[in-house]
Design a protein around this motif. Structure first.
Motif: not given
Length: 134
Positions: A104-112, A119-127, A129-134
């Motif tokens: 989960r941390l690797e996913y979030k680090i990759g997104r950040y 310049g834009r934070l985008v969350w892919d759907e992940e079981p 995970d709440r996109p945009g809320k973390n």
């Protein structure tokens, strides 16, 4: 070896060494005529074992039980084996939990990291995970 020498060699406090002995995590250490602890090779072996077991997450009571079993002789080998197997299962479960958290941390680090570039934070759907809320 003196308690000060053992403390320095293993990087643990003298109070910790006294505690290990007092609660039965290591057998009683021989004393000099003056009453000072005199650690021998066998004592150092016990200390290394305790440090290893503590590092593996064994609770104090389990280490005490293991020491008691060792002192009772070879008839307790099956009990010692079971104690170690039980702790192995605990550690395996903890490792699985840690692996899940690392993913989960690797996913979030990759997104950040992508967000820093774009310049834009985008969350892919992940079981889970709440996109945009973390």
């Amino acid at each position: 070896m003196t308690i000060k020498e053992v403390s320095g060699q293993y990087g643990i406090s003298q109070d910790t060494l006294r505690y290990y002995e007092r609660v039965g995590m290591i057998p009683a250490v021989a004393r000099t005529a003056a009453g000072n602890r005199d650690y021998g090779k066998e004592d150092l072996d016990w200390i290394r074992l305790v440090l290893c077991m503590r590092g593996a997450g064994l609770p104090i009571e389990s280490i005490r039980r293991y020491v008691e079993l060792c002192q009772q002789g070879e008839d307790t080998i099956p009990d010692r084996l079971q104690l170690l197997k039980d702790q192995y299962q605990v550690l395996t479960s903890q490792r699985q939990q840690i692996d899940t958290m690392l993913e989960r941390l690797e996913y979030k680090i990759g997104r950040y990291e992508k967000a820093v570039e774009s310049g834009r934070l985008v969350w892919d759907e992940e079981p889970g995970d709440r996109p945009g809320k973390n």
